[in-house]
Motif scaffolding. Structure first.
Motif, PDB file in Angstrom:
ATOM      1  N   PRO A 102      -3.831  23.024   4.081  1.00 46.29           N
ATOM      2  CA  PRO A 102      -3.366  21.760   3.503  1.00 46.29           C
ATOM      3  C   PRO A 102      -2.770  21.950   2.114  1.00 46.29           C
ATOM      4  O   PRO A 102      -3.320  22.671   1.277  1.00 46.29           O
ATOM      5  CB  PRO A 102      -4.643  20.910   3.443  1.00 46.29           C
ATOM      6  CG  PRO A 102      -5.758  21.909   3.412  1.00 46.29           C
ATOM      7  CD  PRO A 102      -5.292  23.050   4.262  1.00 46.29           C
ATOM      8  N   GLY A 103      -1.622  21.315   1.892  1.00 45.24           N
ATOM      9  CA  GLY A 103      -0.981  21.363   0.588  1.00 45.24           C
ATOM     10  C   GLY A 103      -1.287  20.114  -0.215  1.00 45.24           C
ATOM     11  O   GLY A 103      -1.998  19.215   0.243  1.00 45.24           O
ATOM     12  N   ILE A 104      -0.721  20.035  -1.400  1.00 47.24           N
ATOM     13  CA  ILE A 104      -0.967  18.894  -2.282  1.00 47.24           C
ATOM     14  C   ILE A 104      -0.510  17.591  -1.635  1.00 47.24           C
ATOM     15  O   ILE A 104      -1.208  16.573  -1.687  1.00 47.24           O
ATOM     16  CB  ILE A 104      -0.252  19.098  -3.634  1.00 47.24           C
ATOM     17  CG1 ILE A 104      -0.868  20.288  -4.378  1.00 47.24           C
ATOM     18  CG2 ILE A 104      -0.351  17.835  -4.488  1.00 47.24           C
ATOM     19  CD1 ILE A 104      -0.180  20.615  -5.689  1.00 47.24           C
ATOM     20  N   ASP A 105       0.659  17.604  -1.001  1.00 49.68           N
ATOM     21  CA  ASP A 105       1.169  16.389  -0.362  1.00 49.68           C
ATOM     22  C   ASP A 105       0.271  15.961   0.800  1.00 49.68           C
ATOM     23  O   ASP A 105       0.074  14.758   1.031  1.00 49.68           O
ATOM     24  CB  ASP A 105       2.598  16.615   0.138  1.00 49.68           C
ATOM     25  CG  ASP A 105       3.599  16.724  -1.006  1.00 49.68           C
ATOM     26  OD1 ASP A 105       3.266  16.288  -2.123  1.00 49.68           O
ATOM     27  OD2 ASP A 105       4.705  17.254  -0.775  1.00 49.68           O
ATOM     28  N   ASP A 106      -0.260  16.935   1.528  1.00 52.11           N
ATOM     29  CA  ASP A 106      -1.170  16.618   2.633  1.00 52.11           C
ATOM     30  C   ASP A 106      -2.423  15.921   2.103  1.00 52.11           C
ATOM     31  O   ASP A 106      -2.849  14.887   2.631  1.00 52.11           O
ATOM     32  CB  ASP A 106      -1.580  17.896   3.380  1.00 52.11           C
ATOM     33  CG  ASP A 106      -0.398  18.598   4.019  1.00 52.11           C
ATOM     34  OD1 ASP A 106       0.496  17.904   4.532  1.00 52.11           O
ATOM     35  OD2 ASP A 106      -0.378  19.839   4.002  1.00 52.11           O
ATOM     36  N   LEU A 107      -3.015  16.496   1.069  1.00 54.53           N
ATOM     37  CA  LEU A 107      -4.245  15.941   0.507  1.00 54.53           C
ATOM     38  C   LEU A 107      -4.004  14.551  -0.077  1.00 54.53           C
ATOM     39  O   LEU A 107      -4.861  13.664   0.036  1.00 54.53           O
ATOM     40  CB  LEU A 107      -4.799  16.879  -0.565  1.00 54.53           C
ATOM     41  CG  LEU A 107      -5.242  18.262  -0.073  1.00 54.53           C
ATOM     42  CD1 LEU A 107      -5.691  19.118  -1.249  1.00 54.53           C
ATOM     43  CD2 LEU A 107      -6.356  18.146   0.961  1.00 54.53           C
ATOM     44  N   LYS A 108      -2.841  14.347  -0.670  1.00 54.46           N
ATOM     45  CA  LYS A 108      -2.519  13.038  -1.236  1.00 54.46           C
ATOM     46  C   LYS A 108      -2.428  11.985  -0.136  1.00 54.46           C
ATOM     47  O   LYS A 108      -2.948  10.869  -0.279  1.00 54.46           O
ATOM     48  CB  LYS A 108      -1.197  13.107  -2.011  1.00 54.46           C
ATOM     49  CG  LYS A 108      -0.805  11.786  -2.658  1.00 54.46           C
ATOM     50  CD  LYS A 108       0.497  11.921  -3.441  1.00 54.46           C
ATOM     51  CE  LYS A 108       0.894  10.577  -4.060  1.00 54.46           C
ATOM     52  NZ  LYS A 108       2.167  10.675  -4.818  1.00 54.46           N
ATOM     53  N   ALA A 109      -1.771  12.334   0.967  1.00 50.75           N
ATOM     54  CA  ALA A 109      -1.638  11.391   2.081  1.00 50.75           C
ATOM     55  C   ALA A 109      -3.002  11.047   2.670  1.00 50.75           C
ATOM     56  O   ALA A 109      -3.277   9.891   3.015  1.00 50.75           O
ATOM     57  CB  ALA A 109      -0.731  11.985   3.159  1.00 50.75           C
ATOM     58  N   ILE A 110      -3.874  12.047   2.783  1.00 58.32           N
ATOM     59  CA  ILE A 110      -5.220  11.825   3.326  1.00 58.32           C
ATOM     60  C   ILE A 110      -6.023  10.925   2.395  1.00 58.32           C
ATOM     61  O   ILE A 110      -6.711   9.997   2.843  1.00 58.32           O
ATOM     62  CB  ILE A 110      -5.937  13.172   3.537  1.00 58.32           C
ATOM     63  CG1 ILE A 110      -5.228  13.976   4.634  1.00 58.32           C
ATOM     64  CG2 ILE A 110      -7.404  12.955   3.907  1.00 58.32           C
ATOM     65  CD1 ILE A 110      -5.707  15.411   4.753  1.00 58.32           C
ATOM     66  N   GLU A 111      -5.945  11.179   1.099  1.00 54.81           N
ATOM     67  CA  GLU A 111      -6.691  10.383   0.128  1.00 54.81           C
ATOM     68  C   GLU A 111      -6.243   8.924   0.133  1.00 54.81           C
ATOM     69  O   GLU A 111      -7.042   8.015  -0.101  1.00 54.81           O
ATOM     70  CB  GLU A 111      -6.521  10.974  -1.273  1.00 54.81           C
ATOM     71  CG  GLU A 111      -7.247  12.301  -1.463  1.00 54.81           C
ATOM     72  CD  GLU A 111      -6.957  12.929  -2.810  1.00 54.81           C
ATOM     73  OE1 GLU A 111      -6.157  12.342  -3.572  1.00 54.81           O
ATOM     74  OE2 GLU A 111      -7.522  13.999  -3.101  1.00 54.81           O
ATOM     75  N   GLU A 112      -4.961   8.690   0.409  1.00 54.75           N
ATOM     76  CA  GLU A 112      -4.442   7.324   0.401  1.00 54.75           C
ATOM     77  C   GLU A 112      -4.899   6.530   1.618  1.00 54.75           C
ATOM     78  O   GLU A 112      -5.170   5.331   1.525  1.00 54.75           O
ATOM     79  CB  GLU A 112      -2.911   7.350   0.345  1.00 54.75           C
ATOM     80  CG  GLU A 112      -2.362   7.783  -1.010  1.00 54.75           C
ATOM     81  CD  GLU A 112      -0.849   7.878  -1.015  1.00 54.75           C
ATOM     82  OE1 GLU A 112      -0.250   7.806   0.085  1.00 54.75           O
ATOM     83  OE2 GLU A 112      -0.260   8.021  -2.102  1.00 54.75           O
ATOM     84  N   ILE A 113      -4.997   7.181   2.772  1.00 52.13           N
ATOM     85  CA  ILE A 113      -5.315   6.455   4.006  1.00 52.13           C
ATOM     86  C   ILE A 113      -6.810   6.403   4.287  1.00 52.13           C
ATOM     87  O   ILE A 113      -7.298   5.484   4.957  1.00 52.13           O
ATOM     88  CB  ILE A 113      -4.575   7.090   5.209  1.00 52.13           C
ATOM     89  CG1 ILE A 113      -4.419   6.068   6.345  1.00 52.13           C
ATOM     90  CG2 ILE A 113      -5.291   8.319   5.708  1.00 52.13           C
ATOM     91  CD1 ILE A 113      -3.409   5.005   6.061  1.00 52.13           C
ATOM     92  N   GLU A 114      -7.579   7.365   3.758  1.00 54.45           N
ATOM     93  CA  GLU A 114      -9.013   7.437   4.081  1.00 54.45           C
ATOM     94  C   GLU A 114      -9.775   6.156   3.750  1.00 54.45           C
ATOM     95  O   GLU A 114     -10.571   5.684   4.578  1.00 54.45           O
ATOM     96  CB  GLU A 114      -9.647   8.638   3.365  1.00 54.45           C
ATOM     97  CG  GLU A 114     -11.123   8.851   3.700  1.00 54.45           C
ATOM     98  CD  GLU A 114     -12.042   7.958   2.890  1.00 54.45           C
ATOM     99  OE1 GLU A 114     -13.075   7.525   3.432  1.00 54.45           O
ATOM    100  OE2 GLU A 114     -11.707   7.662   1.726  1.00 54.45           O
ATOM    101  N   PRO A 115      -9.573   5.539   2.569  1.00 56.80           N
ATOM    102  CA  PRO A 115     -10.328   4.307   2.287  1.00 56.80           C
ATOM    103  C   PRO A 115     -10.046   3.191   3.288  1.00 56.80           C
ATOM    104  O   PRO A 115     -10.939   2.407   3.614  1.00 56.80           O
ATOM    105  CB  PRO A 115      -9.857   3.923   0.876  1.00 56.80           C
ATOM    106  CG  PRO A 115      -9.385   5.203   0.274  1.00 56.80           C
ATOM    107  CD  PRO A 115      -8.765   5.950   1.413  1.00 56.80           C
ATOM    108  N   LEU A 116      -8.812   3.123   3.785  1.00 49.08           N
ATOM    109  CA  LEU A 116      -8.474   2.087   4.760  1.00 49.08           C
ATOM    110  C   LEU A 116      -9.196   2.330   6.082  1.00 49.08           C
ATOM    111  O   LEU A 116      -9.724   1.401   6.700  1.00 49.08           O
ATOM    112  CB  LEU A 116      -6.962   2.060   4.990  1.00 49.08           C
ATOM    113  CG  LEU A 116      -6.092   1.734   3.772  1.00 49.08           C
ATOM    114  CD1 LEU A 116      -4.618   1.824   4.141  1.00 49.08           C
ATOM    115  CD2 LEU A 116      -6.425   0.352   3.231  1.00 49.08           C
TER     116      LEU A 116
END
Length: 222
Positions: A102-116
């Motif tokens: 996982p790259g930085i962009d991958d982790l950012k996308a995961i962090e954004e959707i996980e709370p939802l």
């Protein structure tokens, strides 16, 4: 009164959206540990989440027990496991399987959707598929806050990881057949005497929950 209706299809749509944002996404899962329940999964997560739940090992389990994001490998895929909202059965852990690290962009996308995803799962668990009123949503958030506070009390009395504290609370509630949220709320009351000022809508736990909380607190202080 405002109403919000959630269902498993919402989780699926959120998971599909997340996977579409990630290059090399092989699957997304949502599981609960230590209850060991696979709530929803797509692609490789269907098998690989279940493997970890059955064995009690892997990034999914580690993320739950240590209450932190964990990256690792399961078989030939990279996986990011993120623990989210805590319910009566445990934390909902979002797992994302990738064909590459996982790259930085991958982790950012995961962090954004996980709370939802975690919030949708928590709402479904709390209202059991019914229409959720605004006041019910407030109580849901409050109950989870007391679970977090109860975990903190356990960790303060007996140094341990967040996941271990939660497992202790779960065992106490299951052994007495009392809801976890009632045991957690009762423990906060037993130790602190009062709840927060905004807790007026939370019903007082049953006597059985106080009995469990008192026995648990006595045992922790030995």
């Amino acid at each position: 009164m405002n109403q919000v209706k959630f269902g498993p299809e919402l989780i699926s749509r959120l998971m599909d959206h997340l996977c579409s944002q990630l290059s090399g996404c092989e699957g997304v899962g949502l599981s609960v540990w230590p209850d060991g329940e696979l709530l929803r999964a797509t692609g490789a997560a269907v098998e690989l989440d279940q493997v970890q739940l059955d064995s009690g090992e892997g990034p999914l389990v580690e993320a739950s027990r240590e209450e932190r994001q964990v990256s690792g490998r399961v078989r030939d895929l990279d996986v990011v496991a993120v623990p989210g909202s805590w319910g009566d059965s445990g934390p909902a852990v979002l797992t994302v399987y990738l064909s590459h690290s996982p790259g930085i962009d991958d982790l950012k996308a995961i962090e954004e959707i996980e709370p939802l995803v975690a919030t949708a799962a928590a709402v479904i668990e709390f209202c059991a598929g019914e229409v959720l009123r605004a006041d019910q949503m407030v109580r849901m958030v409050q109950h989870r806050r007391y679970i977090e506070q109860a975990k903190g009390l356990v960790m303060g009395a007996r140094p341990c990881q967040p996941g271990e504290a939660f497992e202790l609370l779960v065992r106490a509630s299951q052994n007495a057949n009392v809801k976890l949220r009632d045991v957690a709320t009762a423990l906060v009351l037993v130790v602190g005497g009062t709840l927060e000022d905004d807790a007026a809508e939370v019903a007082e736990p049953p006597r059985a929950a106080f009995d469990v909380a008192e026995r648990l607190w006595d045992a922790l202080r030995v």
